[in-house]
Structures are given as C-alpha cells and as structure tokens.
Design a protein around this motif. Structure first.
Motif: not given
Ligand SMILES: Cc1cc2nc3c(=O)[nH]c(=O)nc-3n(C[C@H](O)[C@H](O)[C@H](O)COP(=O)(O)OP(=O)(O)OC[C@H]3O[C@@H](n4cnc5c(N)ncnc54)[C@H](O)[C@@H]3O)c2cc1C
Length: 413
Positions: A81, A270, A312
C-alpha cells in the motif's frame, strides 16, 4: 457450532496500525523516487528489518519475530500500500516465506547462518527456481547438484530471479532457496533437491557464481536477474530436507509465498482504489459536478471496492490456514491443504488489483497516461504477477481445478 469472526484481534489491528505508521513515514514519501532511481536504499531495508518486517513467522530463537503468517500478510499488504510499485513488497514477502521453509526443514548450521541476518534486514533469502525451459515446469528443471564428498557442485542457470542485485551487492548476506537436480532428468520431480545457497557473504561472491540483471519494465526498485552456476559449491549441511525430496518442500514454500503475494497485490489494489475515490470527488465538469456523480464513474469504483473486500477476507483466511498447518500444527491439517486456498487467493488478488488499476486509470482519463500521475508504476508492478511471478495465473487455475475436481481428471502436463 459455526464460529465465524471476520475481524482481526486487537493485537493484530495494533500490529497493522504500527506498521502503517512506520511505512507512511519511511516508505510512502520515497516510493516514486525508488522506482525512478531503480533502487531500494540499503538503509531502508535495514530500517524495515529493525521494525520487524522480515522472518515474521520464524521463531525468535532463530532471529525471527516469533509471529505468524497472518501477521506477515498484514505487513506485506501495508508495504505494498505504501509502495504500490510493489518492489519493497516483493522483498518483504520473499523474506517472510522462504526463510520459514529453511527454518522448518533446514539443518541447524544453515538456519543459524542465514535466519538471524535475514530477520535483522541485513540479508536476503529468496527463491531460485525458474529456468529458461519454462518456470511452470518445475519438475523439468535441469540445474544439477552433484555430490562430491561434503559438497554439492552446482551447474546450470536460473532466470527471472528477484533480488539479485540487492542480495549480491547491497546486503551482508545474499541467499536463495535453490532447486537443483540430484537425481536423473527422467525422474522429474522425484530427482529434485533443495538447498540454502549463499551467493554473497560479507561482500564476497561465491566462487562459480556469476550473475546479470535483466532490463525489466516495472517494479524497478527491486532487481530481477539471472544466476549462472559453474561448479559453484554448497556445503552438504545446506541441503534442505532429504535428497530428491525437495520438490515437496518447494511446493510448500510456493503456497506460503502465494498467500503473501496475494496480500501484496491487495495492498497495491487498495492504493489504486483510494486514488480513484479521491480523483472522482475532485475532478469536476458538466456544470461543475464531480465526476463521481456519474454512475459510469462511481459504479466501477464500487465494484472494485467490493472485490477488494472479498479478496482480502480470502487472503486472511488462507494466511490463517497457513498458521494452522505450519505454526500451530493443528491435527487434521497437512501442507497440501494450503494449495487450493493459496492459488485461489492469487487468482483473485492479482485480477482484482488489475481491475482496480484499470478503473483508476479510466477515472483519471488522459492524466493516467502521464508519468506525473504515477499510476503506471502501480500497473507495471502488479503486471509482474499477472504475467507469471510466483507462478502463472493458468498454473493457479490448474492447482485449484486439480484440488477441486481431482488429480485423476485434471491433467496439468
Ligand atoms: C518480475 C518477475 C520476478 C520473478 N521472480 C522469480 C524469482 O524470484 N524466482 C523464481 O524462481 N522465479 C521468478 N520468476 C519467474 C516466474 O516464476 C515465472 O515467470 C513463472 O513460473 C512462469 O514461467 P515462465 O515465465 O517461464 O512462463 P512459461 O512457464 O513458459 O509459461 C508461458 C505461458 O504458458 C502457460 N502454461 C505453461 N504451462 C501450462 C499448463 N500446463 N497449463 C496451462 N498453461 C500453461 C503459462 O500460464 C504462461 O501463460 C519471476 C518472474 C517475473 C516476471
């Protein structure tokens, strides 16, 4: 009684938050610079080691963090991320998968020599499997390991190997879980053994090892290269498991690594999703309306969000299963049980990440096609996994089909 709790425990949430905080300071501000300068600075690797991001599942007495694979998945997700070009995520996931296989099946000398250094962020322990004959055909590999006294002599070549430069030029110790043939070629997977091959120790390259770096198109900060072995030697105490039974250990490592690869891709997805959300609120047109007000823009974003949430959960379930099998060693579970879940996770994670990036790029419109937008770095990082890194998507489908329908019905070769 069915007891489903999809939430992380308080400790797991705190772990994720503390890593997020660390990476948002140490990684997020430099990910574009790392990708454009094609290097993970050595001090960044050291700091990540000090933060406890490597060898998370390896027990503390071997220099690991004494954690588990769910924590490793949370860490890798956060790393990707904060570096959505996924270079540091590749480094992190490799050093959380293969060291555990060494811990489980390696000999004491090799474990003591490698694991504490990897755990500190001063070393690297990746995977050297793929050969030019085709990475999908592990059983056909040709690199040989010939026993001579207490040594094995290695000859052959490995291609598309992650972390070659980092392992051999940047760190105190550079090593790989190496698959090589100790039996006959016609014995296929029954003739393969696995080794902890050390290519660099304190800046000294092992004799008989040569290497080169490929010009790859993305995830530039981590190198991908070739390892050429010309009578390179390995001490027999670096054999992992038994001779000619290495294939089965390699498959366990691949399954664990695929769970963590999936976590990396969902972290990268994400990031892409959040860029799309932000831009869809800010970009205005047609009487100054945000483009999010057009369903053609907001619905694809919603679809990606739903897929990320579902994937996820699949990944966390797979990581928890890895913990039951390898860490808690719960009765009734065996290593092969992870194959289906790890491969299903990888199918979903990479394809969801790809859809997320495509959606972000369409939301950005023409801007996405500029270097300045930086989404291309995210795209090219994830692309490495769509085309094959850690096993192609077809091979993932083959494994799921084989486990679901039956080996006798589903032929992979
Ligand atoms: C950036 C990057 C980093 C990598 N890092 C590493 C690493 O660190 N260590 C390592 O060992 N390897 C690494 N790899 C290699 C990776 O594991 C291989 O790319 C992968 O296993 C596929 O092998 P291949 O590229 O030779 O493709 P091939 O095996 O030649 O396959 C080509 C195509 O044929 C399909 N195919 C092949 N066999 C079948 C079948 N039986 N059924 C259906 N379809 C089939 C594949 O799905 C693929 O689409 C890396 C690759 C990349 C791109």
């Amino acid at each position: 009684m069915i007891n489903l709790d999809f939430d992380l425990s308080q400790d797991e949430k705190l772990f994720k938050e503390s890593i997020h905080e660390f990476l948002s300071k140490e990684l997020s501000p430099i990910w574009i610079k790392m990708d454009s300068e094609r290097k993970i600075p050595t001090e960044v690797i050291h700091k990540m080691g000090e933060q406890g991001l490597f060898a998370i599942a390896v027990p503390e007495e071997y220099g690991g963090q004494g954690g588990n694979f769910l924590l490793a998945a949370l860490a890798v997700e956060e790393v990707a991320y904060n570096d959505p070009a996924v270079a540091t995520a590749v480094f992190t996931l490799l050093n959380n998968s293969w060291p555990y296989i060494l811990y489980l099946y390696g000999k004491e000398e090799a474990k003591q020599e490698i694991l504490p250094i990897v755990g500190k962020g001063r070393g690297f322990f990746g995977i050297a499997s793929t050969e030019t004959i085709g990475g999908s055909d592990v059983a056909g590999e040709r690199t040989t390991a010939k026993k001579e006294g207490n040594l094995y002599k290695i000859n052959g070549e490995k291609i598309y190997i992650s972390g070659v430069r980092e392992a051999l030029e940047q760190l105190d110790l550079g090593s790989w879980f190496l698959i090589a043939r100790t039996g006959r070629q016609e014995d296929k997977h029954r003739g393969l053994s696995t080794f902890a091959f050390i290519g660099n120790k304190n800046g000294k390259i092992t004799e008989g090892l040569e290497y080169s770096i490929l010009n790859t198109i993305g995830r530039h900060a981590i190198s991908t290269g070739l390892l050429h072995f010309k009578d390179a030697t390995i001490d027999s105490n670096h054999l992992i498991g038994e001779e000619n039974k290495g294939f089965y250990l390699a498959m366990q490592g691949f399954s664990i690594a695929r769970v963590l690869v999936s976590a990396a891709n969902i972290g990268a997805a994400q990031w892409a999703l959040e860029q799309a959300v932000k831009y869809s609120r800010e970009r205005r047109m047609f009487d100054d309306k945000p483009i999010a007000s057009f369903q053609g823009v907001s619905f694809p974003i919603a679809e990606v969000a739903a897929k990320i949430e579902a994937t996820r959960l699949l990944i966390y379930k797979s990581a928890q299963l890895a913990d039951k099998i390898f860490i808690k060693k719960e009765s009734g579970y065996k290593p092969q049980d992870l194959n289906y879940w790890a491969s299903a996770s990888k199918i979903m994670a990479i394809e969801t990440a790809f859809q997320a990036i495509e959606t972000t790029m369409k939301t950005y419109g023409g801007y996405s096609y500029t270097e300045e937008a930086n989404v291309f770095r995210n795209l090219l990082g994830v692309l490495s996994y769509l085309v094959g890194a850690e096993g192609s998507q077809n091979i993932m489908r083959y494994i799921v089909a084989r486990e679901l329908i039956g080996r006798e019905y589903v032929k992979g070769e």
